[in-house]
Design a protein around this motif. Structure first.
Motif, PDB file in Angstrom:
ATOM      1  N   PRO A  98       0.792  -1.239   0.000  1.00 59.09           N
ATOM      2  CA  PRO A  98       0.000   0.000   0.000  1.00 59.09           C
ATOM      3  C   PRO A  98       0.817   1.279   0.000  1.00 59.09           C
ATOM      4  CG  PRO A  98      -0.171  -1.165   2.111  1.00 59.09           C
ATOM      5  CD  PRO A  98       0.462  -2.104   1.148  1.00 59.09           C
ATOM      6  N   ASN A  99       2.105   1.196   0.363  1.00 56.98           N
ATOM      7  CA  ASN A  99       2.948   2.395   0.372  1.00 56.98           C
ATOM      8  C   ASN A  99       3.997   2.398  -0.734  1.00 56.98           C
ATOM      9  OD1 ASN A  99       2.508   1.965   3.757  1.00 56.98           O
ATOM     10  ND2 ASN A  99       1.904   3.886   2.794  1.00 56.98           N
ATOM     11  N   ILE A 100       3.719   1.614  -1.796  1.00 56.33           N
ATOM     12  CA  ILE A 100       4.567   1.606  -2.987  1.00 56.33           C
ATOM     13  C   ILE A 100       3.685   1.826  -4.211  1.00 56.33           C
ATOM     14  CG2 ILE A 100       6.049   0.164  -4.457  1.00 56.33           C
ATOM     15  CD1 ILE A 100       7.082  -1.200  -1.968  1.00 56.33           C
ATOM     16  N   VAL A 101       4.144   2.629  -5.156  1.00 57.35           N
ATOM     17  CA  VAL A 101       3.347   2.895  -6.353  1.00 57.35           C
ATOM     18  C   VAL A 101       3.013   1.582  -7.066  1.00 57.35           C
ATOM     19  CG1 VAL A 101       4.219   5.242  -6.735  1.00 57.35           C
ATOM     20  CG2 VAL A 101       5.416   3.300  -7.756  1.00 57.35           C
ATOM     21  N   SER A 102       1.853   1.531  -7.705  1.00 58.77           N
ATOM     22  CA  SER A 102       1.392   0.308  -8.382  1.00 58.77           C
ATOM     23  C   SER A 102       1.541   0.455  -9.891  1.00 58.77           C
ATOM     24  CB  SER A 102      -0.080   0.046  -8.046  1.00 58.77           C
ATOM     25  OG  SER A 102      -0.248  -0.100  -6.656  1.00 58.77           O
ATOM     26  N   ILE A 103       2.158  -0.542 -10.506  1.00 63.27           N
ATOM     27  CA  ILE A 103       2.329  -0.501 -11.958  1.00 63.27           C
ATOM     28  C   ILE A 103       1.027  -0.907 -12.651  1.00 63.27           C
ATOM     29  CG2 ILE A 103       3.174  -2.894 -12.167  1.00 63.27           C
ATOM     30  CD1 ILE A 103       5.141  -1.777 -14.339  1.00 63.27           C
ATOM     31  N   VAL A 104       0.705  -0.193 -13.721  1.00 65.38           N
ATOM     32  CA  VAL A 104      -0.435  -0.541 -14.578  1.00 65.38           C
ATOM     33  C   VAL A 104       0.080  -1.340 -15.771  1.00 65.38           C
ATOM     34  CG1 VAL A 104      -2.289   0.372 -16.032  1.00 65.38           C
ATOM     35  CG2 VAL A 104      -1.734   1.494 -13.847  1.00 65.38           C
ATOM     36  N   GLY A 105       1.217  -0.900 -16.304  1.00 69.40           N
ATOM     37  CA  GLY A 105       1.815  -1.574 -17.450  1.00 69.40           C
ATOM     38  C   GLY A 105       2.901  -0.708 -18.058  1.00 69.40           C
ATOM     39  N   PHE A 106       3.287  -1.034 -19.261  1.00 68.64           N
ATOM     40  CA  PHE A 106       4.308  -0.246 -19.934  1.00 68.64           C
ATOM     41  C   PHE A 106       4.120  -0.338 -21.442  1.00 68.64           C
ATOM     42  CE2 PHE A 106       5.973  -4.492 -19.809  1.00 68.64           C
ATOM     43  CZ  PHE A 106       6.666  -4.651 -21.009  1.00 68.64           C
ATOM     44  N   CYS A 107       4.728   0.610 -22.132  1.00 69.34           N
ATOM     45  CA  CYS A 107       4.691   0.647 -23.591  1.00 69.34           C
ATOM     46  C   CYS A 107       6.113   0.481 -24.109  1.00 69.34           C
ATOM     47  CB  CYS A 107       4.111   1.981 -24.054  1.00 69.34           C
ATOM     48  SG  CYS A 107       4.169   2.216 -25.837  1.00 69.34           S
ATOM     49  N   ASP A 108       6.276  -0.337 -25.144  1.00 70.44           N
ATOM     50  CA  ASP A 108       7.595  -0.577 -25.730  1.00 70.44           C
ATOM     51  C   ASP A 108       7.439  -0.792 -27.226  1.00 70.44           C
ATOM     52  OD1 ASP A 108      10.285  -1.179 -26.120  1.00 70.44           O
ATOM     53  OD2 ASP A 108      10.030  -3.293 -25.592  1.00 70.44           O
ATOM     54  N   GLU A 109       7.230   0.310 -27.941  1.00 69.28           N
ATOM     55  CA  GLU A 109       7.086   0.222 -29.391  1.00 69.28           C
ATOM     56  C   GLU A 109       7.416   1.560 -30.046  1.00 69.28           C
ATOM     57  OE1 GLU A 109       2.844   0.561 -30.971  1.00 69.28           O
ATOM     58  OE2 GLU A 109       2.475  -0.361 -29.009  1.00 69.28           O
ATOM     59  N   GLN A 110       7.763   1.496 -31.323  1.00 72.57           N
ATOM     60  CA  GLN A 110       8.093   2.687 -32.120  1.00 72.57           C
ATOM     61  C   GLN A 110       9.125   3.566 -31.404  1.00 72.57           C
ATOM     62  OE1 GLN A 110       4.695   4.818 -33.718  1.00 72.57           O
ATOM     63  NE2 GLN A 110       3.486   2.928 -33.857  1.00 72.57           N
ATOM     64  N   HIS A 111      10.148   2.919 -30.845  1.00 72.98           N
ATOM     65  CA  HIS A 111      11.238   3.616 -30.150  1.00 72.98           C
ATOM     66  C   HIS A 111      10.768   4.357 -28.897  1.00 72.98           C
ATOM     67  CE1 HIS A 111      13.691   2.628 -33.606  1.00 72.98           C
ATOM     68  NE2 HIS A 111      12.836   3.229 -34.399  1.00 72.98           N
ATOM     69  N   GLU A 112       9.569   4.060 -28.454  1.00 74.07           N
ATOM     70  CA  GLU A 112       9.056   4.664 -27.215  1.00 74.07           C
ATOM     71  C   GLU A 112       9.115   3.636 -26.086  1.00 74.07           C
ATOM     72  OE1 GLU A 112       8.101   7.634 -26.431  1.00 74.07           O
ATOM     73  OE2 GLU A 112       7.384   8.676 -28.222  1.00 74.07           O
ATOM     74  N   LYS A 113       9.559   4.083 -24.930  1.00 75.04           N
ATOM     75  CA  LYS A 113       9.535   3.266 -23.730  1.00 75.04           C
ATOM     76  C   LYS A 113       8.868   4.095 -22.625  1.00 75.04           C
ATOM     77  CE  LYS A 113      13.186  -0.168 -24.213  1.00 75.04           C
ATOM     78  NZ  LYS A 113      12.987  -0.349 -25.648  1.00 75.04           N
ATOM     79  N   ILE A 114       7.719   3.597 -22.144  1.00 70.79           N
ATOM     80  CA  ILE A 114       6.902   4.360 -21.197  1.00 70.79           C
ATOM     81  C   ILE A 114       6.446   3.433 -20.077  1.00 70.79           C
ATOM     82  CG2 ILE A 114       4.812   5.756 -20.914  1.00 70.79           C
ATOM     83  CD1 ILE A 114       4.980   6.107 -24.083  1.00 70.79           C
ATOM     84  N   ILE A 115       6.639   3.868 -18.833  1.00 72.02           N
ATOM     85  CA  ILE A 115       6.159   3.114 -17.675  1.00 72.02           C
ATOM     86  C   ILE A 115       4.891   3.785 -17.153  1.00 72.02           C
ATOM     87  CG2 ILE A 115       6.652   2.325 -15.332  1.00 72.02           C
ATOM     88  CD1 ILE A 115       9.625   2.376 -16.068  1.00 72.02           C
ATOM     89  N   VAL A 116       3.830   3.003 -17.037  1.00 70.65           N
ATOM     90  CA  VAL A 116       2.535   3.545 -16.592  1.00 70.65           C
ATOM     91  C   VAL A 116       2.215   3.001 -15.199  1.00 70.65           C
ATOM     92  CG1 VAL A 116       0.065   3.710 -17.091  1.00 70.65           C
ATOM     93  CG2 VAL A 116       1.726   3.667 -18.975  1.00 70.65           C
ATOM     94  N   THR A 117       1.998   3.910 -14.265  1.00 73.32           N
ATOM     95  CA  THR A 117       1.606   3.540 -12.900  1.00 73.32           C
ATOM     96  C   THR A 117       0.307   4.249 -12.547  1.00 73.32           C
ATOM     97  OG1 THR A 117       2.925   5.355 -11.963  1.00 73.32           O
ATOM     98  CG2 THR A 117       3.987   3.205 -12.143  1.00 73.32           C
ATOM     99  N   THR A 118      -0.331   3.807 -11.478  1.00 75.88           N
ATOM    100  CA  THR A 118      -1.520   4.525 -11.019  1.00 75.88           C
ATOM    101  C   THR A 118      -1.095   5.909 -10.544  1.00 75.88           C
ATOM    102  OG1 THR A 118      -1.290   3.502  -8.833  1.00 75.88           O
ATOM    103  CG2 THR A 118      -2.830   2.468 -10.372  1.00 75.88           C
ATOM    104  N   TYR A 119      -1.978   6.871 -10.705  1.00 70.73           N
ATOM    105  CA  TYR A 119      -1.660   8.255 -10.340  1.00 70.73           C
ATOM    106  C   TYR A 119      -1.765   8.407  -8.824  1.00 70.73           C
ATOM    107  CZ  TYR A 119      -1.887  13.370 -10.185  1.00 70.73           C
ATOM    108  OH  TYR A 119      -1.642  14.688  -9.910  1.00 70.73           O
ATOM    109  N   GLU A 120      -0.607   8.433  -8.156  1.00 71.82           N
ATOM    110  CA  GLU A 120      -0.553   8.447  -6.689  1.00 71.82           C
ATOM    111  C   GLU A 120      -0.246   9.820  -6.108  1.00 71.82           C
ATOM    112  OE1 GLU A 120      -1.430   5.762  -5.383  1.00 71.82           O
ATOM    113  OE2 GLU A 120      -0.610   3.994  -6.353  1.00 71.82           O
ATOM    114  N   ALA A 121       0.281  10.718  -6.918  1.00 69.19           N
ATOM    115  CA  ALA A 121       0.834  11.962  -6.380  1.00 69.19           C
ATOM    116  C   ALA A 121      -0.138  13.133  -6.409  1.00 69.19           C
ATOM    117  CB  ALA A 121       2.105  12.322  -7.137  1.00 69.19           C
TER     118      ALA A 121
END
Length: 342
Positions: free
Chosen positions: A82-105
């Motif tokens: 509960p005190n660590i951000v939660s990952i939703v997933g990530f994107c890895d295509e077309q030279h893009e690398k993106i980490i998606v987490t729940t909006y905690e801030a």
């Protein structure tokens, strides 16, 4: 072209979904700028539900960052607390690398609130307890056969949700270590943020979980003193040395942030809570790693300090006057002496 590691394939999110969620990475949606790239807020459709997300978009202009990207994905995919951000997933295509987490801030990072006059002592303690529990989970969770050394503990990687609950983030340089080897030194270049780095790294040429303990001790004093661990200009650039000096000379009240000190005075905050807190924070900054406590012990001590603050019942400011007011009221004489007692 994608380089996705198969074991993480279930976390893949199409690039078009992230683009839509962030309004094509609109500048208005930028909520942070870090070493890896910009962080964007957005709303993402997942399993028929619209959820609020944060999207860390790797900046590839200057190269690098790929190892850190996969480290963060790997860590967050395994960690549930509960005190660590939660990952939703990530994107890895077309030279893009993106980490998606729940909006905690929703309340930003702890860094933004160190000198916030409205952040109470009990709220600060609650934040400390939450981070300590997260670190205890990283170091010792029995559900895993390994521990995690975070190596990036600072007031910027501690996010605060709408209830001021802390959410630990920033796992880009974290290291996994077998539970039975947590006290062993892992050879490493100096890792961390200036002002928080374990001084033993230079001596031992490596890190252990006690490196996290040191950094957390600095954060504890940041929260108490209302200032950053490192200030570029002026005297006392490094908070750690300043805090140790005042603790050893029994002058800690001299460096408590004025807003917090005033708040403590007005609300008659229990001094025993402050004493336990400062003793715990100081113990984290011991030069010798062997003398620093384990996170389980730190979490327990901070919980006790929190409970002392919550359970403290201040004595009435003018107990004698209150006593006589009640006495005279019972005798029906209060109206004869309105000025004396009020």
């Amino acid at each position: 072209m994608t380089t996705t590691i198969p074991k993480f394939a279930h976390l893949l999110i199409p690039l078009e979904d992230v683009v839509k969620a962030t309004h094509n990475f609109a500048n208005d949606n930028i909520i942070g700028r870090g070493g890896l790239g910009h962080v964007y807020k957005g709303q993402l459709q997942r399993s028929g539900e619209l959820i609020k997300i944060s999207a860390l978009r790797l900046d590839r202009k200057h190269g690098g960052g790929v190892v850190e990207f996969w480290t963060e994905v790997s860590m967050l995919s395994d960690l549930k607390h509960p005190n660590i951000v939660s990952i939703v997933g990530f994107c890895d295509e077309q030279h893009e690398k993106i980490i998606v987490t729940t909006y905690e801030a929703k309340n930003g990072s702890l860094k933004e609130h160190l000198s916030n006059p409205n952040l109470t002592w009990t709220q600060r303690l609650k934040i400390c307890v939450g981070v300590a529990r997260a670190l205890s989970y990283l170091h010792y969770d029995e559900g895993r056969d390994y521990g995690v050394i975070h190596l990036n503990i600072n007031s910027s990687t501690i996010l605060l949700d709408e209830n001021w609950e802390p959410k630990l983030s920033g796992f880009k340089v974290s290291i996994k270590q077998s539970l039975n080897r947590m006290d062993r030194v892992i050879l490493s270049e100096p890792i961390g943020t200036i002002g928080y780095m374990d001084p033993e790294i230079e001596k031992t040429k490596g890190v252990t979980h006690k490196s996290d303990v040191y950094a957390f001790g600095v954060v504890l004093f940041e929260i108490l003193c209302g200032r950053r661990a490192y200030i570029k200009t002026g005297e006392n650039k490094f908070l750690a040395g300043l805090a140790k000096y005042h603790y050893e000379n029994e002058t800690i009240p001299d460096i408590i942030h004025p807003h917090l000190k005033n708040q403590m005075s007005k609300n008659q905050i229990s001094l025993s809570s402050l004493r336990k807190y400062s003793k715990t924070a100081y113990s984290c900054l011991k030069e010798d790693r062997a003398h620093r406590p384990h996170m389980l012990s730190i979490a327990d001590e901070l919980q006790k300090a929190f409970e002392k603050a919550l359970n403290f019942k201040p004595r009435p400011e003018n107990f004698v006057s209150l006593f006589f007011c009640i006495l005279f009221f019972s005798l029906g004489l209060l109206t004869l002496f309105p000025i004396v007692f009020f």
